[in-house]
Write a protein that holds these residues in place. Sequence first.
Motif, PDB file in Angstrom:
ATOM      1  N   TYR A 261       0.811  -1.209   0.000  1.00 31.60           N
ATOM      2  CA  TYR A 261       0.000   0.000   0.000  1.00 31.60           C
ATOM      3  C   TYR A 261       0.843   1.258   0.000  1.00 31.60           C
ATOM      4  O   TYR A 261       0.340   2.368   0.085  1.00 31.60           O
ATOM      5  N   ASP A 263       2.533   3.096  -2.161  1.00 35.69           N
ATOM      6  CA  ASP A 263       2.235   4.198  -3.074  1.00 35.69           C
ATOM      7  C   ASP A 263       0.900   4.840  -2.737  1.00 35.69           C
ATOM      8  O   ASP A 263       0.737   6.048  -2.844  1.00 35.69           O
ATOM      9  N   ALA A 264      -0.057   4.018  -2.328  1.00 35.67           N
ATOM     10  CA  ALA A 264      -1.367   4.573  -1.965  1.00 35.67           C
ATOM     11  C   ALA A 264      -1.220   5.543  -0.801  1.00 35.67           C
ATOM     12  O   ALA A 264      -1.876   6.589  -0.775  1.00 35.67           O
ATOM     13  N   PHE A 267       0.184   8.933  -2.040  1.00 37.17           N
ATOM     14  CA  PHE A 267      -0.755   9.738  -2.806  1.00 37.17           C
ATOM     15  C   PHE A 267      -2.000  10.100  -2.012  1.00 37.17           C
ATOM     16  O   PHE A 267      -2.624  11.134  -2.256  1.00 37.17           O
TER      17      PHE A 267
END
Lengths: 287, 381, 288
Positions: A261, A263-264, A267
Motif C-alpha cells: 500500500y 504508493d497509496a 498519494f
Amino acid sequence: MLAQQLVNGLTLGSTYALVALGFTLVFGILGMINFAHGEIFMLGAYMALLLVTVGKLGIFWALIGGMVGAAILGMLIERVSFRPLRKVSILAPLISTIGLSIFLRSLAQIVFGAESTRFPVNIKTEFYQVGPFQISLLQIIILAISFGLMSVFQVFIQKTKVGKAMRATSESLYTAGLLGIPVDRIILLSFAVASALGGVAGVLVGLNFNAISPLMGKMVGLKGLTIIILGGMGNITGAMVGGLFLGFVEVLSVGYLTSSYRDAVAFALMFLVLLIRPTGLFGRVAK
Amino acid sequence: MKKGMVLGMCFLLAFCFTGPRVRVSSAADEILVGNASSLTGTAAQYGISTYEGLEVAMEEINAAGGILGKKIQILKGDDSGDPRQAVNVVQKFITKDKVLVIIGAELTGTTRVTGPISNQGQMVQFTASATGAGLTDNLPYVFRNALPEAYAIPFVVDAAKKKFKMGSVVILTSYNLDYSVDLTKIYEKALSASGIKVQDKISYAEGDIDFSAQVSKIKALKPEAVVMTGYYQESAQLMIEMRKQGINCPILGSNGFNDPKILDLAGKAMEGSAWASGFFPDNPDPRVRKFVAKVQEKYKKKPNQFHAQAYDALWIIAEAIKRAGVTESTPENRTKIRDALSRIEKFPGVSGTHTFRAGKGDAEKSVFILTLRDGKYALLD
Amino acid sequence: MFDAYTSQVLTFIGINSILALSLYITALAGQLSVGHAAFMGIGAYTSALLMAKLGWPFFLTTACGAVAGGFFGFCIGLPTLRLKDLYLAIATLAFNIIWVVMVMNIEAFGGALGIFNVPKVTNNWIVYLSLGVLLLSFYRLQDSRMGRAFRAIEEDEDAARAMGVNAVYYKVYAFTLGAFLAAYAGALYAHFVTFISPHDFEVDRSIEILLFVVLGGGQTFIGPVVGAVLLTLAPEVLRFLAEYRLLVYGLMFVVIMLIRHEGLIEEDTISWKRWSRWLRREGDASPP
C-alpha cells in the motif's frame, strides 16, 4: 529496526528532495509543471553511466557530467516546450512535456536497451555500525552530496544576485521585467539549475540502488509532484522537507504496514493535503 | 496551414482503412510468420529477446533453403504488453496480413485475450514465453513451449527440500505483477504439499529500486530460505540488499531468474540459489553451444530462455509446416499445420526435447533445476 | 460488412470516443481531470464482477457500472470543488493512483491477476448507438441553459457566481456525469476485450484520454471525438514503425502543441456559416 529504517528513509528522502527542488523551481517561476522532469532524472543517470563506461572517467566526474548534461537537456526543454507556449495557456506546456517524457523514455529504451543496468564501479560497501543501525559509506556520501547541494542552493537563492533575481521573477514575472531583470534568461537559468539537481539525484539514486533503467523516472516524477504539493508549490524549504518526509513515510509504511500500500499512502497524503490545505504544509509562493 | 492539417488527417484516416499494406515483398513466394510481442513497454526486454531468438532461427532456416522452397519472413507486431493493442495486432495478422502462423503473445495477459481470437480465426498461435495457467486449455489452435510455472515449481520445491532441508520460507511477492501474484499462489500450494511452512509474505512493487525497508523486515524474521517470485531486476536488487544486510539463507526463484542479466546485476549474491528453467545456457550439448555462440556473435549478449524457446518455436513450426505440406494461408491449410504440430514428438530443441500430444497445447519438456556455483550456472544436485 | 480487424478497430474508436466525451463534459465546467481511467475501471470491474458473481444480464451490469462510476465521481467531485486547474488535475491523478493500488491489493477483485473470461457482449451496434445518443445530447446541450451555465463557469467562475449561476451544482453535475460516462465506456470495454486488470486503468490511460481532447480540440464536442478517432488509429497506422512507434507518438504532441495548440477542431472548423461562406465564395471567405 526503527533506527535502521530511519536511516534508509533519510537517504531515500534526500534524493527525493533534490528532485522536488527541480519541480518547485519551475513551478515557482512559471506556475507550470515540467512533466519530463522525471526523464531528466533518468537521463542524468545514463549520462553519468556513459561517462564512466565509454569516457572511462571516475565517479566524481560522472556526477559533474550528469549534472551538466541534465542542465543542458533542461534548457533545451525550456526552449521547445515552455518559451513558445507559456503565454498561450497553462495546459500547452504540460501536454508538450507529457509528449517529451514519452519520447525520452522510448529513446532511452532504444539507445540503452530496455533492461536495467548498473554502474560498473564498485563503491566500497563498507558498513559502519553506529549504535542500533548500519550505514554504508555510499549512503554517507549520498547524504553528504544531497545536503551539500541543498545548502549551496539555499545560499545561492538567498544571497547571490542571480538567486535574488530568480526569486523576484517567481514573485511576479511582469514586475521583474519592469525592474530590468532579463526574465527570459532567468527562466532559462532556473531550468538549468532545476534540471541539474534532478540529474544529480538520478546519478545518486543509480549509485545507491545499483540500478538504472529507462523507466526509473516515471514514478519518481509522479512522486516529485506529490512532494511539492505536500511542501507547497514553489516553496523551496517545503520541497526539501517534503522530500525527506516522503522518504520516511515510504520506508516506514513498508516496514510497518503492508508494503503493497506504500504508493497509496503517499498519494493519499497528497490528496488529503490538497483538500485540507491546498497551499501545502509550508504555503505556496503567491501566484 | 489549418486547412492542410485537417485535410491531411482525413487522408490519414482514409489511408489506414483502404490503403496498401506496408510490406516488403509479396506473399506468393514467402511464408509470413507474425510475431505478436512487447517490443516497447515494461516487458520490452523479453519481447526483444524473443524476437532475436526468432531471427536467429529464421536466418538458419532460410540459409538452408527455407521451408518447402519458400523463405520465412517475420512480421513484427508490437503490443506494448497491452491487451487492447494485442487483440488488434493479432486480428490484423489474421485478417489483413494473412500470416501463416502467429508466434506470441509475449505475456500471460496478452496471450489470454488473443488466444481465443486466433482460435476462432483458425490460426495457430504459439507462445514461447507466456507461463500463466490454462492458456492453452480448450483452445485447439493455441500452443506453447514455455514452461508453465504450475508445472515447474513442484520440481523446484522438491529439489530444494532435498538439498537445503528447510522447514519454512519467507515469500517475496511483486504485488502489482500478475506473474508474481500467480507464482506466489503456485509456490504456496507446492510448499504446503511438501510440508514446508510459509513464515511470512512480504511484498514490493514492480519498478521499485529501494528495498532497504523490506530487507530489514526479512532480517528480523531470520528466515531459513527466501522465495522470490518477481522479474529479474527487482530480484537481483533484493538479493544484493539481502547479502549486504547479512542474510545468507538459500534463495528459491522463478522463470524471472532465467535472464543472464540477473547474473550481471546480482553477481555473487546469487550463489547457491535454485530455480527451474527450460533452458540451461551452460549445457555442454553441442547444439546449445552453437546456439549460444550465434546469439553472442549477433547480439553481443548471452541468450536467455526467451531466445532459446523462441528459436525452438520457429524450428518446431517450420517442421509442422513441412509435414503439413502447405504454405498458403487458408483456414484448411492452417488446420493441417495445427494437426501436424500436435503430432510432433521428441523434437530436439536447445531448450530441451519437445513432445506434443493431441488435445494438449503445452509441450512436454524436461525441467532443469539450476543453481549458481562459483559464478557459473550448474545443475542443482 | 467490415472484416474482423476493421470491425474491431471501429469498436475501439467508438469506446474511446465515449471516453473522450466523458472527459469533455467535465472540462466544460472548467474542471480538468487526469483520473478518468479510474472511473473507467470502476465501470469495468463493477460490470464484470456483477456478471460473473451474480449472473446479471449485460444491460443491468453496464447500468450498474455506470452508476457506480457516477457515484465515485460525485464523491470526488464534491470535496474538490474549490481546487483549481493544476491542483484539481493533481488531485484526480492521486485518486487514480490510489484506486489502482487498492484494486491491485484486493484479491476478491482479482488483484494483479485481473479478471478474465468476461463474456463478450459489446458490439458495434451498442457502441455506436450510445455514441449517437451522446452526440445528439451534446448538440442540444450547447444552446441549453446548462450549456450556457457551463460556459460561464469555465470562463470566469467568480463572475458566473455573481450572476447567480449555481456553480456548485453545475460543477458537481459535470464531474459526476463525466465519471458516469467514463464508467459506462469501461463496462463496454470489459465486455469487449474479455480481460481486465488494474494496469488497464492506470494514470497512463487517463493521460491518453486527456490527449484525445487536447489533440482534437476542446472548443467543440466534435473535437474530442476526432481526437479519439485519430489516436485510436495512430498505433495501427504507425505499427510498421514497431519499436520506434512511441518515439513518433511522443514527438507528435510536442509538434502539435507548437503548431496548433488549441487542437485540430476549433469552433470555426465546424461552423456551418464559415463552410457555407467558403463554398459560395463570398467576400474574402477562407476555409475554416
